[in-house]
Enzyme design. Structure first.
Site, mmCIF file in Angstrom:
data_model
loop_
_atom_site.group_PDB
_atom_site.id
_atom_site.type_symbol
_atom_site.label_atom_id
_atom_site.label_comp_id
_atom_site.label_asym_id
_atom_site.label_seq_id
_atom_site.Cartn_x
_atom_site.Cartn_y
_atom_site.Cartn_z
ATOM 1 N N GLY A 89 53.614 -12.983 65.595
ATOM 2 C CA GLY A 89 53.383 -12.197 64.355
ATOM 3 C C GLY A 89 51.876 -12.307 64.009
ATOM 4 N N ARG A 140 53.432 11.070 39.728
ATOM 5 C CA ARG A 140 54.766 10.103 39.568
ATOM 6 C C ARG A 140 56.240 10.794 40.029
ATOM 7 N NH1 ARG A 140 54.029 7.642 33.894
ATOM 8 N NH2 ARG A 140 54.910 5.985 34.455
ATOM 9 N N HIS A 181 44.972 21.999 32.372
ATOM 10 C CA HIS A 181 45.105 20.675 32.533
ATOM 11 C C HIS A 181 44.966 19.808 31.225
ATOM 12 C CE1 HIS A 181 42.471 24.637 32.433
ATOM 13 N NE2 HIS A 181 42.820 24.748 31.646
ATOM 14 N N ASN A 203 58.246 11.471 25.228
ATOM 15 C CA ASN A 203 59.802 10.851 25.828
ATOM 16 C C ASN A 203 59.859 9.410 25.678
ATOM 17 O OD1 ASN A 203 57.374 10.427 27.395
ATOM 18 N ND2 ASN A 203 58.931 10.390 29.035
ATOM 19 N N TYR A 204 59.521 9.408 24.906
ATOM 20 C CA TYR A 204 59.996 7.540 24.429
ATOM 21 C C TYR A 204 60.161 7.328 23.350
ATOM 22 C CZ TYR A 204 59.505 2.051 25.647
ATOM 23 O OH TYR A 204 60.130 1.207 25.836
ATOM 24 N N ALA A 262 49.085 27.031 19.220
ATOM 25 C CA ALA A 262 48.266 25.480 19.305
ATOM 26 C C ALA A 262 48.663 24.183 18.485
ATOM 27 C CB ALA A 262 47.061 26.046 19.856
ATOM 28 N N ARG A 289 51.128 23.904 11.566
ATOM 29 C CA ARG A 289 49.669 23.386 10.791
ATOM 30 C C ARG A 289 49.192 22.668 9.831
ATOM 31 N NH1 ARG A 289 47.096 28.871 13.981
ATOM 32 N NH2 ARG A 289 47.657 27.946 16.404
#
Length: 456
Positions: free
Chosen positions: A104, A333, A363, A386-387, A423, A440
């Site tokens: 091994g 990911r 960016h 998303n959470y 924006a 805004r």
């Protein structure tokens, strides 16, 4: 060579004291996986009917790490030598099979060398892997008479004359199961170490009139063992150098072969360029004309033709179609998918999301659990929220959508084709096709504003 089936015994019971580690020696990684896994993989490629793993120190961790159901676990409770280790495995040997003995902590043994050893084994005899060294000190010597192997003598037990022999035993051998069991039963520990040496079976085989054939490995590194971290690091460099050489000869341009690490398998097309300090893990496929910048890490990825990964990007379980650009300093990911011509720029993280054809996230953005159409512009600082602290929700963005900088999309939410998000907007409701959405606080101007003065 006999026509019998073959099983493999891997000795992996040592403590590895000189590693100065709580991790069992054979679990220390080489090229991204445990040393012993390299040996197991070689045994499987040989077509072993069964692989017996002799373990002792750290057995629980070994069994937790090495999960292949084909392994037969054999306990060596006391480490009393290689012969003793084989004695523990002997009850599992079939009489009509060949038994190949491996280690091994000798991770670079090649399938080609082992196949030559199996082919060289005489019918009813032993196949023995040996090497010749300029300095054989410390190793067991191969003793011959009239050219025939008659025994192996360990260095500590060798006479001055025997210590002049430069052919040494690697410890790797193959023998018939029936004979091996009988020879193992005859071993004793009457030697300087007080251990049961597997090497003593060579003299027993010779006494029985059995032939012992020897084979040399293609490279010395194949039979080099690991007892400390320095030796492990040296073998890592040997392995990486060999992989780099294969890739270069296959047409992959490694700008500095000494600064490339392959810790898995790389499938590639033509005219690939890989810059320095790139790490490849798992299964990675690179199409034609792919360029990988310095410092990138790719794990289990498929990269399409003409794509470019700029420096210091990390991609895992991701897929890129042709003509994509990623980075620098991007992170893809698991579940990230980029359609043809998509662009992911610096400090953008994508997880379980698809970016459509020609879409761009240039960016400082996070895109998770999202389906994004083609021709979409994602402005700097865009976040898919998303959470909610308990569950994940999906964001769906249609084609030709413009998402302004510093936008938050609070999922679940859908943005239809052609929509424009100004924006600084926080999106909490679905957006219809071709709508402009902005949210805004009204901009306030205070004339003659006096800044607070710091108290002394």
């Amino acid at each position: 060579m006999s026509n019998s089936s073959m099983s493999v015994v891997i000795l992996a019971a040592g403590k590895g004291t000189r590693m100065y580690s709580d991790l069992p020696k054979v679990l220390h990684p080489l090229a991204g996986k445990p040393m012993v896994q390299h040996v197991i993989d070689a045994a499987m490629k040989l077509g072993a009917q069964q692989v017996h793993l002799v373990y002792g120190h750290g057995g629980e961790l070994l069994q937790k790490t090495l999960t292949d159901p084909a392994l037969n676990w054999v306990l060596q409770a006391e480490q009393l030598g290689t012969g003793h280790a084989m004695q523990q495995a002997a009850p599992h040997f079939a009489d009509d099979e060949d038994v190949l003995m491996l280690y091994g902590d000798v991770p670079l043994i090649s399938v080609d060398t082992l196949q030559r050893l199996l082919a060289a084994k005489p019918q009813g005899g032993i196949g023995l892997l040996t090497v010749k060294l300029d300095n054989p000190s410390g190793y067991g010597r191969i003793v011959r008479e009239n050219g025939d192997v008659v025994g192996i003598v360990e260095h500590k037990d060798a006479s001055d004359t025997q210590r002049e022999i430069n052919e040494i035993n690697t410890g790797i051998l193959v023998a018939n199961g029936r004979d091996l069991k009988r020879w193992l039963s005859l071993l004793n520990n009457n030697n300087a170490q007080g251990e049961f040496y597997i090497t003593d079976i060579i003299a027993l085989a010779h006494a029985d009139g059995k032939k012992i054939a020897t084979v040399h490995p293609a490279r010395l590194s194949e039979v080099e063992g690991v007892n400390n971290r320095l030796q492990l690091a040296a073998l890592e460099r040997v392995y990486q150098s060999e992989q780099a050489e294969k890739l270069l000869l296959a047409g992959v341009m490694l700008l500095d072969p000494a600064r490339f690490d392959l810790r898995g398998e790389l499938t590639h097309g033509r005219d690939i360029t890989i810059d320095t300090n790139v790490i490849i893990e798992g299964h990675v496929t690179l199409g034609d004309r792919v360029r990988i910048g310095t410092g990138c890490v790719l794990k289990n990825c498929v990269i399409g033709d003409d794509s470019e990964i700029s420096p210091y990007s990390v991609l895992e379980d991701s897929r890129l179609d042709a003509g994509c650009t990623v980075g620098p300093f991007a992170r893809l990911r698991p579940g990230a998918e980029l359609a043809e011509g998509a662009h992911v720029g610096n400090f953008v993280e994508i997880k379980k999301a698809r970016l459509g054809k020609g879409s761009k996230a240039g960016h400082l953005s996070y895109l998770g659990d999202a389906e994004i159409g083609s021709g979409v512009n994602i402005g700097a600082g865009t976040i898919t929220c998303n959470y909610d602290g308990a569950n994940k929700f999906k964001t769906i963005i249609g084609d030709d959508v413009f998402v302004g900088s510093d936008t938050q999309l609070v999922a679940p939410v859908t943005v239809a084709n052609g929509a424009t998000i100004a924006a600084g907007t926080t999106v909490t409701r679905d957006i219809a096709e071709n709508e402009l959405v902005l949210s805004r606080v009204k901009q306030v101007h205070v004339q003659g504003w006096q800044r607070p003065i710091k108290k002394k």
